[in-house]
Design an enzyme around this catalytic site. Structure first.
Site, PDB file in Angstrom:
ATOM      1  N   GLU A 104       0.887  -1.164   0.000  1.00 17.42           N
ATOM      2  CA  GLU A 104       0.000   0.000   0.000  1.00 17.42           C
ATOM      3  C   GLU A 104       0.920   1.207   0.000  1.00 17.42           C
ATOM      4  O   GLU A 104       1.500   1.545   1.025  1.00 17.42           O
ATOM      5  CB  GLU A 104      -0.874   0.012   1.260  1.00 17.42           C
ATOM      6  CG  GLU A 104      -1.857  -1.140   1.380  1.00 17.42           C
ATOM      7  CD  GLU A 104      -2.975  -1.048   0.380  1.00 17.42           C
ATOM      8  OE1 GLU A 104      -3.141   0.004  -0.272  1.00 17.42           O
ATOM      9  OE2 GLU A 104      -3.688  -2.043   0.224  1.00 17.42           O
ATOM     10  N   CYS A 147      -2.564   9.409   2.380  1.00 16.48           N
ATOM     11  CA  CYS A 147      -2.185   8.725   1.137  1.00 16.48           C
ATOM     12  C   CYS A 147      -3.255   8.925   0.068  1.00 16.48           C
ATOM     13  O   CYS A 147      -2.942   9.071  -1.106  1.00 16.48           O
ATOM     14  CB  CYS A 147      -1.936   7.247   1.393  1.00 16.48           C
ATOM     15  SG  CYS A 147      -3.311   6.392   2.171  1.00 16.48           S
TER      16      CYS A 147
HETATM   17  P1  NDP Z   1       8.127   5.155   4.599  1.00 19.02           P
HETATM   18  O1  NDP Z   1       8.136   4.380   3.341  1.00 19.02           O
HETATM   19  O2  NDP Z   1       9.246   6.068   4.889  1.00 19.02           O
HETATM   20  O3  NDP Z   1       8.054   4.150   5.865  1.00 19.02           O
HETATM   21  C1  NDP Z   1       7.037   3.169   5.997  1.00 19.02           C
HETATM   22  C2  NDP Z   1       7.487   2.122   6.996  1.00 19.02           C
HETATM   23  O4  NDP Z   1       8.564   1.360   6.428  1.00 19.02           O
HETATM   24  C3  NDP Z   1       8.036   2.709   8.290  1.00 19.02           C
HETATM   25  O5  NDP Z   1       7.642   1.905   9.375  1.00 19.02           O
HETATM   26  C4  NDP Z   1       9.513   2.646   8.070  1.00 19.02           C
HETATM   27  O6  NDP Z   1      10.234   2.628   9.252  1.00 19.02           O
HETATM   28  C5  NDP Z   1       9.653   1.338   7.340  1.00 19.02           C
HETATM   29  N1  NDP Z   1      10.912   1.193   6.619  1.00 19.02           N
HETATM   30  C6  NDP Z   1      11.801   2.148   6.254  1.00 19.02           C
HETATM   31  N2  NDP Z   1      12.839   1.615   5.568  1.00 19.02           N
HETATM   32  C7  NDP Z   1      12.600   0.282   5.492  1.00 19.02           C
HETATM   33  C8  NDP Z   1      13.289  -0.812   4.888  1.00 19.02           C
HETATM   34  N3  NDP Z   1      14.426  -0.653   4.238  1.00 19.02           N
HETATM   35  N4  NDP Z   1      12.741  -2.040   4.999  1.00 19.02           N
HETATM   36  C9  NDP Z   1      11.557  -2.221   5.639  1.00 19.02           C
HETATM   37  N5  NDP Z   1      10.858  -1.229   6.220  1.00 19.02           N
HETATM   38  C10 NDP Z   1      11.372   0.008   6.152  1.00 19.02           C
HETATM   39  O7  NDP Z   1       6.727   5.885   4.610  1.00 19.02           O
HETATM   40  P2  NDP Z   1       6.180   6.935   5.663  1.00 19.02           P
HETATM   41  O8  NDP Z   1       6.205   6.342   7.032  1.00 19.02           O
HETATM   42  O9  NDP Z   1       6.874   8.234   5.425  1.00 19.02           O
HETATM   43  O10 NDP Z   1       4.650   7.040   5.241  1.00 19.02           O
HETATM   44  C11 NDP Z   1       4.189   7.910   4.273  1.00 19.02           C
HETATM   45  C12 NDP Z   1       3.930   7.195   2.973  1.00 19.02           C
HETATM   46  O11 NDP Z   1       2.994   6.148   3.192  1.00 19.02           O
HETATM   47  C13 NDP Z   1       3.316   8.086   1.936  1.00 19.02           C
HETATM   48  O12 NDP Z   1       3.904   7.847   0.683  1.00 19.02           O
HETATM   49  C14 NDP Z   1       1.856   7.654   1.932  1.00 19.02           C
HETATM   50  O13 NDP Z   1       1.182   7.918   0.748  1.00 19.02           O
HETATM   51  C15 NDP Z   1       1.990   6.200   2.204  1.00 19.02           C
HETATM   52  N6  NDP Z   1       0.744   5.662   2.730  1.00 19.02           N
HETATM   53  C16 NDP Z   1       0.028   4.798   1.961  1.00 19.02           C
HETATM   54  C17 NDP Z   1      -1.191   4.308   2.415  1.00 19.02           C
HETATM   55  C18 NDP Z   1      -1.961   3.328   1.599  1.00 19.02           C
HETATM   56  O14 NDP Z   1      -2.811   2.664   2.173  1.00 19.02           O
HETATM   57  N7  NDP Z   1      -1.734   3.174   0.323  1.00 19.02           N
HETATM   58  C19 NDP Z   1      -1.740   4.713   3.718  1.00 19.02           C
HETATM   59  C20 NDP Z   1      -0.893   5.611   4.443  1.00 19.02           C
HETATM   60  C21 NDP Z   1       0.299   6.060   3.945  1.00 19.02           C
HETATM   61  P3  NDP Z   1      10.804   4.005   9.846  1.00 19.02           P
HETATM   62  O15 NDP Z   1       9.639   4.904  10.066  1.00 19.02           O
HETATM   63  O16 NDP Z   1      11.418   3.552  11.098  1.00 19.02           O
HETATM   64  O17 NDP Z   1      11.764   4.532   8.823  1.00 19.02           O
END
Ligand code: NDP
Length: 500
Positions: free
Chosen positions: A245, A279
Site C-alpha cells: 500500500e 495517502c
Molecule cells: P516510509 O516508506 O518512509 O516508511 C514506511 C514504513 O517502512 C516505516 O515503518 C519505516 O520505518 C519502514 N521502513 C523504512 N525503511 C525500510 C526498509 N528498508 N525495509 C523495511 N521497512 C522500512 O513511509 P512513511 O512512514 O513516510 O509514510 C508515508 C507514505 O505512506 C506516503 O507515501 C503515503 O502515501 C503512504 N501511505 C500509503 C497508504 C496506503 O494505504 N496506500 C496509507 C498511508 C500512507 P521508519 O519509520 O522507522 O523509517
C-alpha cells in the site's frame, strides 16, 4: 540520528527510540530498539502464538477481536489524545481515524468465517465424480510495516484482517509513531493475554528490513513507493509474498453539473484533513471550464477559514519535520514556473505548520502536480471537459484513489479513473466502507486490504478434491484404455467443440 533534537524527529538514546510531539517536542514515549535477533525471536514467538490462535477457530477469534474492538471504542478519547500528542493530528481527526479502524476490526471479525472458512465448491461435468473443497488457511505470521500518518487506521487495516484470518502479527510501527503502535498492541494483550499473538518491534528502517528477512509468511507494507521497492527486494530473497500500500497523488474531477458547494466542502476536507498527510488525500483538482472560477472561489473561501496551530485547530503540525522541505520545494517550484497561489503560497510554510495553500495555473509537469506533496496544498487546473480531466488525472504512475463530483456522468467517469478506488460526490469515503477493498495500481502498490479481498490477502487458498464415485470415463490414470481415450476425444468435442 541527528544530535540536535528537532521536535517530532525520533532519536535513539541508550538503545531506546524516543518519540516526541512535532508541535511541542514533548515526549510521547520511549521503546527498546529491536536488533535483528530480537525481530527473529519475536517472529518465532509469534509463530507459536499463531498456532494457538489459529486453533481457536473463527468463533474464538471473532469473540476476542470483538473484545479488542470494544476496548478501542471505550478508550477512543485516550487513543485520540495519544495520536494527537505523538503525531500532532487534531483530536477530531484522530477520532474519525480510530472510528474507521474500529469498524474494520468489527467487520473482519464478523466476516472471516464466511469469506475464508471451508466450503464446498461446484464441480463441473469433467470431474463430476469428485467434490471440490476450498478454504483459506493462515500464513502463520504476518509482518505489518506501517507509516506514521494514520498510525491506527493503517496498521489495523492489515492487522485486523490478518488476525481474523488466523495469523499472528508482528508489527513494526513507524519510528514517528511507536507509542500509538505499542498502545494498540497493549490493548490487544489485555483481551488476548495468553500468547503474543500481536506484538510490536520498534526501531528505524533496518528493523523493518529485518522483519522482511525474518521468515514471516507475508509482509503487509504501507508506506512510500521508494521504501516499498526496498521491502520487495528484501522479501524477494526468501520469496516472501508482499502486499504493498504505497503513496498516491489523487485527483478530483469537477464536472459542469456538480454541486459546487458540496464539491468545495469535500475537496477542502479531502485535501487538507490531517494537514494533507493522507495517502488518499486530494492533491490535484481538474475542474471543467464552466465551473472553474466559481469552484476555486468556494475552495479558497472555505480553506481560508481553517485554523492552523496546536490544540484545537483544524490543521496541526507536519508530523515528519523533513517533509516541510518537500512541501516548500513543491510550492516554490509551482510559483517559480508560473503558478499562482490564490491562497497561501511560499510564506505558508511556517515550521512546524503549513497553512492551506491553493495553487492554480501550475504546469502539469511540475513537481506540485506530479509528486506526492503530503502537505495542506492543492493544485486546481482548468480543463475543457471531463475527458481532458480523466486524461490528466490518469497521466501519473500513481493510482490510489480519486473523486468525481457531478451528476449525469460521475459514476462512469469514476470507473475510468486509473485507480484502485474512487468516491463519487465525496472524498476518501471508500476507506471507511469495510465491505470495499482498498488498494492501488501502478506506483501506488498492489494487493488489497479491507473487505473480502482484504481477508483473502491473509489466507492461502487450499483446494481439495474428494472422490465421491467411481470414474465412468477414466482419464487421470495409466489404467485407461485406448477406448477410454477415444471416448475422451468424443467428450471433448461434444462439450467444448461447438462454436458457442
Ligand atoms: P516510509 O516508506 O518512509 O516508511 C514506511 C514504513 O517502512 C516505516 O515503518 C519505516 O520505518 C519502514 N521502513 C523504512 N525503511 C525500510 C526498509 N528498508 N525495509 C523495511 N521497512 C522500512 O513511509 P512513511 O512512514 O513516510 O509514510 C508515508 C507514505 O505512506 C506516503 O507515501 C503515503 O502515501 C503512504 N501511505 C500509503 C497508504 C496506503 O494505504 N496506500 C496509507 C498511508 C500512507 P521508519 O519509520 O522507522 O523509517
Amino acid at each position: 540520528m541527528t544530535a540536535v533534537h528537532v521536535p517530532g524527529t525520533p532519536v535513539v538514546e541508550d538503545g531506546r527510540l524516543v518519540s516526541t510531539s512535532p508541535a511541542t517536542g514533548a515526549e510521547a514515549g520511549r521503546f527498546p530498539v529491536a536488533t535483528a535477533e530480537d525481530v527473529d525471536q519475536a517472529v518465532a514467538r509469534a509463530r507459536a502464538a499463531g498456532e494457538w490462535w489459529a486453533g481457536l477457530g473463527f468463533t474464538g477469534r471473532r469473540e476476542r477481536l470483538l473484545r479488542w474492538r470494544s476496548l478501542l471504542a471505550r478508550r477512543i478519547e485516550e487513543l485520540a489524545e495519544l495520536v494527537h500528542t505523538e503525531g500532532g493530528k487534531p483530536v477530531g481527526d484522530g477520532v474519525v481515524e480510530i472510528l474507521t479502524a474500529i469498524e474494520h476490526v468489527d467487520w473482519a471479525a464478523r466476516n472471516a468465517r464466511r469469506v475464508l472458512g471451508p466450503r464446498r465448491v461446484r464441480t463441473r461435468l469433467i470431474l463430476a465424480e469428485f467434490t471440490g473443497h476450498l478454504e483459506y488457511q493462515p500464513y502463520g505470521v504476518i509482518g505489518v510495516i506501517g507509516p506514521w500518518n494514520y498510525p491506527v487506521f493503517t496498521p489495523i487495516g492489515s492487522a485486523a484482517y490478518a488476525l481474523a484470518a488466523g495469523n499472528a502479527v508482528v508489527f513494526k510501527p513507524s519510528e514517528y509513531t511507536p507509542a500509538v503502535g505499542q498502545w494498540l498492541v497493549d490493548r490487544f494483550a489485555e483481551v488476548v493475554p495468553e500468547h503474543p499473538v500481536l506484538t510490536a518491534v520498534h526501531g528505524l528502517g533496518d528493523v523493518g528490513a529485518a522483519l522482511c528477512r525474518s521468515g514471516v509468511g507475508k509482509v503487509a507494507f504501507t508506506g512510500s513507493t521508494a521504501t516499498a521497492k526496498k521491502v520487495m527486494a528484501a522479501c524477494a530473497e526468501s520469496l516472501t509474498p508482499v502486499l504493498v500500500e504505497a503513496g498516491g497523488k489523487d485527483a478530483m474531477i469537477v464536472d459542469a453539473d456538480a454541486d459546487l458547494d458540496a464539491a468545495a466542502e469535500a475537496c477542502v476536507w479531502g485535501a487538507l484533513t490531517n494537514a494533507g498527510q493522507t495517502c488518499i488525500g486530494i492533491e490535484r483538482v481538474y475542474a471543467v471550464d464552466q465551473v472553474f472560477d466559481t469552484f476555486v472561489d468556494k475552495v479558497v473561501s472555505r480553506a481560508g477559514r481553517l485554523t492552523v496551530g496546536p490544540d484545537g485547530a483544524d490543521i496541526g503540525p507536519i508530523t515528519m519535520p523533513a517533509q516541510l522541505d518537500v512541501i516548500r520545494r513543491h510550492i516554490d517550484d509551482a510559483v517559480a514556473r508560473g503558478g499562482k497561489a490564490v491562497l497561501g503560497g511560499p510564506e505558508a510554510v511556517q515550521p512546524p505548520y503549513v497553512h492551506p495553500t491553493v495553487l492554480v495555473d501550475v504546469p502539469e509537469d511540475s513537481v506540485a502536480v506530479r509528486e506526492e506533496t503530503f502537505g495542506p496544498t492543492l493544485t486546481v487546473t482548468r480543463v475543457r471537459d471531463v475527458d481532458e480531466a480523466v486524461e490528466r488525472a490518469n497521466a501519473l504512475s500513481y493510482g490510489l484513489g480519486g473523486s468525481v463530483f457531478g451528476r449525469k456522468r460521475a459514476l462512469a467517469v469514476a470507473r475510468r479513473l486509473r485507480s484502485g478506488m474512487a468516491a463519487v460526490n465525496s472524498t476518501l469515503t471508500f476507506a471507511g466502507m469495510s465491505t470495499l477493498p482498498f488498494g492501488g495500481v501502478g506506483d501506488s502498490g498492489f494487493g488489497r486490504i479491507h473487505g473480502e479481498d482484504g481477508l483473502r490477502e491473509f489466507g492461502r487458498a487450499k483446494s481439495i478434491t474428494r472422490r465421491r464415485a467411481r470414474s465412468l470415463l477414466p482419464s487421470m490414470t495409466f489404467e485407461r484404455t485406448p477406448a477410454d481415450v477415444a471416448r475422451l476425444v468424443k467428450a471433448a468435442k461434444l462439450m467444448y467443440g461447438r462454436s458457442r
